[in-house]
Design an enzyme around this catalytic site. Structure first.
Site, PDB file in Angstrom:
ATOM      1  N   GLN A 191       0.836  -1.196   0.000  1.00  0.00           N
ATOM      2  CA  GLN A 191       0.000   0.000   0.000  1.00  0.00           C
ATOM      3  C   GLN A 191       0.874   1.251   0.000  1.00  0.00           C
ATOM      4  OE1 GLN A 191      -2.515  -2.008   3.406  1.00  0.00           O
ATOM      5  NE2 GLN A 191      -3.354   0.010   3.043  1.00  0.00           N
ATOM      6  N   GLU A 226       0.416  -1.453   4.662  1.00  0.00           N
ATOM      7  CA  GLU A 226       0.732  -0.020   4.723  1.00  0.00           C
ATOM      8  C   GLU A 226       2.196   0.141   5.099  1.00  0.00           C
ATOM      9  OE1 GLU A 226      -1.940   2.543   6.983  1.00  0.00           O
ATOM     10  OE2 GLU A 226      -0.394   4.066   7.168  1.00  0.00           O
ATOM     11  N   ARG A 304      -4.950   7.696  16.803  1.00  0.00           N
ATOM     12  CA  ARG A 304      -6.305   7.653  16.240  1.00  0.00           C
ATOM     13  C   ARG A 304      -7.299   7.079  17.262  1.00  0.00           C
ATOM     14  NH1 ARG A 304      -9.103   8.451  11.392  1.00  0.00           N
ATOM     15  NH2 ARG A 304      -7.285   9.019  10.164  1.00  0.00           N
ATOM     16  N   PHE A 338      -7.710   1.625  12.048  1.00  0.00           N
ATOM     17  CA  PHE A 338      -6.452   2.189  12.553  1.00  0.00           C
ATOM     18  C   PHE A 338      -6.577   2.699  13.990  1.00  0.00           C
ATOM     19  CE2 PHE A 338      -2.749   5.179  12.057  1.00  0.00           C
ATOM     20  CZ  PHE A 338      -1.870   4.343  11.391  1.00  0.00           C
ATOM     21  N   THR A 433      -3.684  11.472  10.308  1.00  0.00           N
ATOM     22  CA  THR A 433      -3.549  12.326  11.483  1.00  0.00           C
ATOM     23  C   THR A 433      -2.197  13.044  11.491  1.00  0.00           C
ATOM     24  OG1 THR A 433      -2.770  10.481  12.824  1.00  0.00           O
ATOM     25  CG2 THR A 433      -5.126  10.894  12.817  1.00  0.00           C
ATOM     26  N   ALA A 502      -5.903   5.353   5.309  1.00  0.00           N
ATOM     27  CA  ALA A 502      -6.657   6.397   5.997  1.00  0.00           C
ATOM     28  C   ALA A 502      -7.940   6.782   5.257  1.00  0.00           C
ATOM     29  CB  ALA A 502      -5.772   7.623   6.248  1.00  0.00           C
ATOM     30  N   GLU A 704     -12.844   3.007   5.465  1.00  0.00           N
ATOM     31  CA  GLU A 704     -12.804   2.495   6.834  1.00  0.00           C
ATOM     32  C   GLU A 704     -14.092   2.652   7.640  1.00  0.00           C
ATOM     33  OE1 GLU A 704      -9.161   4.853   7.312  1.00  0.00           O
ATOM     34  OE2 GLU A 704      -8.377   3.141   8.418  1.00  0.00           O
TER      35      GLU A 704
HETATM   36  N1  LUZ Z   1      -2.271   5.584   8.412  1.00  0.00           N
HETATM   37  C1  LUZ Z   1      -1.569   6.612   8.889  1.00  0.00           C
HETATM   38  C2  LUZ Z   1      -3.592   5.480   8.586  1.00  0.00           C
HETATM   39  O1  LUZ Z   1      -0.370   6.640   8.724  1.00  0.00           O
HETATM   40  N2  LUZ Z   1      -2.220   7.605   9.511  1.00  0.00           N
HETATM   41  C3  LUZ Z   1      -3.534   7.598   9.731  1.00  0.00           C
HETATM   42  O2  LUZ Z   1      -4.087   8.517  10.318  1.00  0.00           O
HETATM   43  C4  LUZ Z   1      -4.266   6.484   9.252  1.00  0.00           C
HETATM   44  N3  LUZ Z   1      -5.573   6.389   9.464  1.00  0.00           N
HETATM   45  C5  LUZ Z   1      -6.223   5.329   9.035  1.00  0.00           C
HETATM   46  C6  LUZ Z   1      -5.550   4.331   8.371  1.00  0.00           C
HETATM   47  N4  LUZ Z   1      -4.255   4.416   8.137  1.00  0.00           N
HETATM   48 MO1  MOS Z   2      -5.186   1.577   6.381  1.00  0.00          MO
HETATM   49  S1  MOS Z   2      -5.601   0.889   8.237  1.00  0.00           S
HETATM   50  O1  MOS Z   2      -6.041   2.847   5.973  1.00  0.00           O
HETATM   51  O2  MOS Z   2      -3.846   1.063   5.706  1.00  0.00           O
END
Ligand code: LUZ
Ligand code: MOS
Length: 757
Positions: A191, A226, A304, A338, A433, A502, A704
């Site tokens: 990702q 991610e 978060r 998250f 965030t 996110a 999400e």
């Molecule tokens: N990834 C991230 C995320 O690095 N920051 C975020 O705020 C976030 N929020 C949801 C999913 N992945």
């Molecule tokens: Mo995500 S938890 O938005 O990789």
């Protein structure tokens, strides 16, 4: 518009990592990983393994030319263990061989002597020892002491929510190919192509400009790729760079389940105070996050959780503290929501606890405390709330009162089956965030035949983002989508991408595509006005043509040819950075989110009081889509998110033993929802909402938020158990597996008024 991948997915033509044609001479990998959760490495012996047939080389920490470091936020995670292992499954050595089976056979011959150290798997135990990944953080608003002092009712409790295995259908993997001049090309199931590029460059000790990362699509990510795709890409890159051969690694399911991190389990302590009117006046919560053995994304996940600690309710006095506890489990990581779901679950437990004690339906407390437009959450952002609208629409459209009465009547008449009902309202903040991550870029080329090629930083992982990118370009340029193609995500075409995460990918990259297309259109308007000899304002684009006043028009392709001959640039690189977002970590206040997504889910379940099994009769949802750009795709996201949330809350139980070994390590022992366990009815209503937002084309983020509707199923089941045995002191312990549900049914009845089963 249909998902552009639909036909190829259905006919098996879509290319995933393991479908990329193998280059001659490609080598394959297997990892030797820690069989013990915490130990000193006394002696590592790879000699016999190295003599096994087909083995090209075995890499250990000492073979790493750059840094043995893959931690992105905190530098605390070695790629290959050197002196210490701190979780079962931690990679120690990489075997590279002529075939995957040869590599695996050789890995089995590696011998390692360990000196065991103390193993801590539980977040509360780690908290006792003050073993933290980062310093604790507290969000607060109002005055918590005064708040509680003014409450008529104060209740306290503890909660637990387990982790969750991502179970992307395509496991982790990467394929590295050596290129000229010490460059390397990596196909990665990630990702975060830039995260992979940066990590590989660090591990190899080369510049990022030598590392090309290319992603066509993923067979699912859910947050698991991610950050955690970087390790596997770095391993193949290491081998490729040193052996000058293509190297591929596509993990076996059991290896993936054992070696990779999951959703964070959380324990929490809550205290909730209400006044006579059932308004929540004060809420205090302590979160204990089980981070695993290294930071990974845990600090951001923890943040978060704090942002979502009061879910969709206005509470004037809040104190929320979070501890990121270091344990000997694989480093836990991003997972759809998250940390938000974990925070919201505790708030719903607190409300359920108050409702039990006060003998009212939780829905009465929930409804009274929904956040209103202009009210603030604990981090100081004033909310464009649609919470009351979603609730009211669900209440009327789905005849909530009738449902409640039907459930009560059924439960009164039946002894062996009981029904339970719950309402789950959600509020989810959209933006990374970390403010700086809210940026994206897109490259748009128009070729002389009028066809258009787009590349963005967005990664297609089944969520349909590529389809949406084409929709944006087609809409701005007013040409048919058949003129437009989208190319793989590639760090040499689009630099410095934020991960596709996110829920913000379509917003950020869509806005970048929009910006590029608007710039191109503006140049083309100039060309057309010169060509027709009319004013700029007379030119309009419509259905593949450019039209001036009167009868002057030409086709899109003619316009493009004209522009080319006038030597006008037909390429544009668009950039977007979300305005308005900021956050001050010193005061824990700011405006971190571009906007919030709201919704309300009504869940009805039926439990079998003899067997402990259950069925979900229906989930009915009013969801705030803004103005959906693609209803089919968005409905798919809601259904998938809901079912994944239900899985987390009901069936999916990760079991580590006290020595940190994963017991639920295959699909025979880890149960995910299937077609038999999904709700028998899912109804999704689009909340009409024309208010402008920062969403691309006002089509609000949808990845999400719907996961959290699944929390409703937990409380519907809990209500059904209470209806069966009258026990109102059931533990808040998710997931509610059939085994746990049965045990809860058998718990001694604490209420005098309960009727026997
Ligand atoms: N990834 C991230 C995320 O690095 N920051 C975020 O705020 C976030 N929020 C949801 C999913 N992945
Ligand atoms: Mo995500 S938890 O938005 O990789």
């Amino acid at each position: 518009m249909k998902n552009i991948d639909a036909k190829n997915h259905l006919t098996g033509k879509s290319v995933y990592l393991d479908d990329i044609p193998t280059i001659q001479g490609t080598l394959f990998c297997a990892v030797y990983d820690a069989p013990i959760a915490h130990a000193k490495i006394k002696h590592l012996d790879i000699s016999e393994a190295g003599r096994m047939p087909g083995v090209a080389k075995i890499f250990t920490a000492s073979d790493i030319s750059g840094e043995n470091e893959i931690g992105s936020a905190v530098k605390d995670e070695p790629l290959l263990a050197k002196d210490i292992v701190d979780f079962c499954g931690m990679p120690i050595a990489l075997v590279v061989a002529e075939s995957p089976s040869m590599a695996r056979a050789a890995a089995k011959k590696i011998k390692c002597e360990f000196e065991p150290l103390e193993v801590v798997t539980c977040e509360r135990a780690a908290h006792e020892k003050q073993q933290y990944i980062v310093a604790p953080r507290t969000f607060s608003m109002g005055d918590i002491e005064q708040g509680f002092a003014g409450c008529t009712h104060v209740f306290e409790g503890k909660t637990y929510s387990n982790g969750q295995e991502h179970l992307y259908i395509e496991t982790q993997g990467a394929y590295a190919v050596p290129m000229e001049n010490n460059s390397i090309k990596i196909y990665s199931s990630t990702q975060g192509p830039t995260a992979v590029q940066r990590t590989v460059a660090t591990v190899l000790g080369v510049g990022m400009h030598q590392v090309e990362v290319d992603v066509t699509r993923l067979g699912g990510g859910f947050g698991g790729k991610e950050d955690q795709a970087s390790a596997w890409a770095s391993l193949v890159a290491l081998a490729c760079f040193h052996l000058k051969k293509p190297v591929k690694y596509s993990l076996h399911r059991m290896d993936d389940m054992r070696m990779t991190g999951k959703r964070h389990p959380y324990s929490a302590d809550f205290k909730i105070g209400l006044n006579n009117d059932l308004k929540i006046i004060a809420y205090e919560v302590k979160f204990y996050q089980n981070a695993g053995a290294a930071a990974d994304l845990s600090p951001a996940v923890m943040e978060r959780t704090l942002f979502h600690s009061t879910n969709t309710y206005f509470v004037p006095n809040v104190k929320a503290t979070a501890f990121s506890c270091k344990t000997n489990l694989p480093p836990n990581t991003a997972f759809r929501g998250f940390g938000g779901p974990q925070g919201m679950f505790v708030m719903e437990c607190a409300i359920a606890c108050a409702a039990d004690e006060l003998g009212v339906d939780a829905a009465i407390i929930q409804k009274k405390n929904l956040i209103q437009k202009g009210q603030q959450l604990s981090y100081g952002q004033s909310i464009e709330s649609l919470a009351p609208q979603c609730w009211q629409r669900a209440e009327h459209l789905f005849k909530m009162e009738e449902s409640i009465q039907r459930v009560k009547a059924f439960t009164a008449e039946n002894h062996l089956f009981k029904k339970g009902f719950s309402v789950m309202p959600i509020c989810f903040g959209i933006s990374f965030t970390k403010t700086f991550m809210n940026q994206a870029r897109a490259l748009v080329h128009i070729y002389t035949d009028g066809t258009v090629l787009i590349t963005t930083g967005a990664v297609e992982m089944g969520q349909g983002v590529n389809t949406k990118m084409i929709q944006v370009a087609a809409d701005v340029l007013k040409i048919d989508a058949s003129f437009i193609k989208i190319q793989s995500t590639n760090t040499f075409r689009i630099a410095n991408t934020s991960p596709s995460a996110a829920s913000a990918t379509a917003d950020l990259n869509g806005r970048a595509v929009e910006a590029a297309c608007i710039a191109l259109k503006s140049r083309l308007t100039q060309v057309a006005s010169e060509h027709f000899g009319c004013n700029l304002s007379d030119i309009s684009f419509n259905k593949g043509a450019v039209v001036a006043t009167q009868d002057c028009a030409m086709s899109w392709s003619e316009l493009i040819q004209t522009a080319y001959e006038k030597r006008i640039s037909l390429s544009e690189h668009g950039h977007y950075a979300t305005p308005t977002v900021h956050f001050n970590a010193a005061t824990e206040k700011g405006h971190p989110f571009a906007y919030h997504v709201f919704g309300t889910a009504l869940t009805t379940v039926t439990i079998d009081c003899l067997r402990g099994t259950y069925e979900i009769d229906s989930v009915k949802i009013v969801h705030d889509f803004g103005s959906s750009m693609n209803k089919t795709i968005d409905l798919g996201q809601i259904e998938g998110g809901l079912v994944q949330g239900i899985g987390w809350m009901t069936l999916e139980e990760i079991v580590f033993d006290d020595q940190g070994r994963l017991r639920s390590n295959a699909l025979s022992t880890y149960k995910v929802p299937d077609i038999y366990s999904v709700p028998k009815e899912i109804t999704i209503d689009f909340l009409e909402n024309k208010e402008p937002s920062l969403a691309v084309f006002n089509s609000k983020a949808v990845g999400e938020p719907p996961l959290m509707y699944g929390i409703g199923t937990y409380f519907a089941l809990r209500n059904a158990i209470k209806a069966s045995n009258g026990n109102t002191s059931l533990p808040f312990d998710a997931p509610m597996t059939p085994e746990k549900l049965l045990m809860n049914l058998l718990k001694p009845v604490t209420s005098a008024v309960a009727e026997p089963v």
